[in-house]
Design an enzyme around this catalytic site. Structure first.
Site, short mmCIF file in Angstrom:
data_model
loop_
_atom_site.label_atom_id
_atom_site.label_comp_id
_atom_site.label_asym_id
_atom_site.label_seq_id
_atom_site.Cartn_x
_atom_site.Cartn_y
_atom_site.Cartn_z
N GLU A 33 48.89 52.99 41.55
CA GLU A 33 50.06 53.04 40.66
C GLU A 33 51.22 52.23 41.25
O GLU A 33 51.91 51.50 40.53
CB GLU A 33 50.49 54.50 40.46
CG GLU A 33 51.66 54.65 39.51
CD GLU A 33 52.12 56.09 39.36
OE1 GLU A 33 51.29 57.02 39.44
OE2 GLU A 33 53.34 56.29 39.19
N HIS A 82 48.54 53.14 47.02
CA HIS A 82 48.11 53.76 45.76
C HIS A 82 48.17 52.73 44.63
O HIS A 82 49.11 51.93 44.55
CB HIS A 82 49.02 54.95 45.44
CG HIS A 82 48.48 55.84 44.36
ND1 HIS A 82 48.51 55.48 43.04
CD2 HIS A 82 47.87 57.04 44.42
CE1 HIS A 82 47.95 56.44 42.33
NE2 HIS A 82 47.54 57.40 43.14
#
Ligand code: SF4
Length: 308
Positions: A130, A128
């Site tokens: 993030e 991901h």
């Protein structure tokens, strides 16, 4: 038909801010300037279509053009590593940082904890954006990467902690989580690490936006006969809402717009609407209007059991 909205639904603060920043950049466009987002700004086809019409293109982080002079590049709400920002600036881009303030706070927390000598465990999905972004903040002053183990579940956390314990039994450790991780999963990961490092510092990094939408949906399921989950089919948090509605035993459909409303919905007296954090207000309004007006798509013959 009665239509009920979930008490909390649609855009979260970070996504709304990112979309507004992007629209503010491109309106009005400066002559000769190109506008990009680094990856799709959010997982919603209508918003992406509208941004595209306004002149915003999507850049692939892995295939950056060598020359980005006179180009504005907008960083998404889930942020990037300092290395990526530097790379963009080095190619001449004007970087607009639309990182959600909550994500930014976690990036800086990771940097501070690592600078204080703690070994960092990052709880979340390894692929991901993030997590990749936060990971990039776990560096020494000269930019060299410091210890940072990304763990997706309690078993991975325990295994990574055991490995570190063998090498460095007196290490000071800290745990940082992806903002959207479930509190139960985060706790379990923390316990996995504490088997080896009982003094693990667990940072409070979970964002309430996802939890609030899920809680509001559970309440809605108690009031509605069927549920429409409004949002993009590619959006992870929208799909999670859809799964929760199904697990509550409610007939439910995932709709990207009014065109996804099948005629079977007419059989229900009270229909609830919830929406993921990347679903814009206009989509929710259009779906609500179609339900109230009884405007379904006769070409659709999907039962809620078939999903979407
Ligand atoms: S879910 Fe929370 S952390 Fe993520 S963009 Fe939205 S407000 Fe920010």
């Amino acid at each position: 038909m009665r239509v009920l909205r979930a008490k909390v639904l649609g855009f979260c603060m970070g996504v709304r801010r990112a979309v507004e920043l992007a629209e503010g950049e491109v309106q009005p466009p400066a002559p000769g300037r190109r506008y990009f987002t680094l990856g799709p700004l959010i997982h919603n086809p209508q918003v992406l279509g509208s941004l595209k019409n306004q002149g915003l293109e999507i850049l692939d982080e892995k295939k950056l053009p060598p020359d980005l002079s006179n180009a504005v590049v907008i960083i998404r709400a889930h942020g990037v590593s300092p290395g990526v920002e530097k790379e963009l600036a080095g190619r001449g881009a004007l970087v607009v940082d639309a990182t959600c303030p909550r994500v930014k706070a976690n990036q800086l927390k990771a940097r501070a904890l690592a600078a204080a000598g703690r070994r960092i465990f990052l709880a979340g999905e390894a692929d991901h954006g993030e997590i990749a972004g936060i990971r990039g903040y776990v560096t020494a002053e000269d930019g060299a990467a410091l210890f940072c183990a990304v763990v997706g579940n309690a078993a991975e956390a325990a295994a990574a902690a055991e490995k570190l314990y063998r090498e460095e039994p007196a290490a000071k450790t800290a745990l940082i989580g992806q903002t959207t991780i479930s509190p139960e999963e985060y706790l379990a990961i923390g316990e996995g690490i504490r088997k080896f490092f009982p003094r693990l510092k667990i940072a409070d990094t979970i964002c309430g936006a996802t939890r609030d939408r899920q809680k509001a949906l559970r309440e809605l399921c108690g009031l509605a006969d069927a549920v429409i989950v409004a949002g993009g089919k590619e959006s992870a948090n929208t799909r999670r809402l859809f799964a929760i509605a199904g697990a509550q035993g409610k007939p439910c459909w995932l709709a990207e717009g009014p065109e996804d409303l099948p005629p079977e919905i007419a059989a229900y007296n009270t229909v609830g609407i919830c929406a993921g954090a990347s679903t814009p207000d206009e989509v929710i309004d259009a779906i609500e209007k179609a339900l109230v007006m009884g405007e379904y798509n006769p070409a659709l013959k999907r039962s809620s059991d078939e999903g979407y």
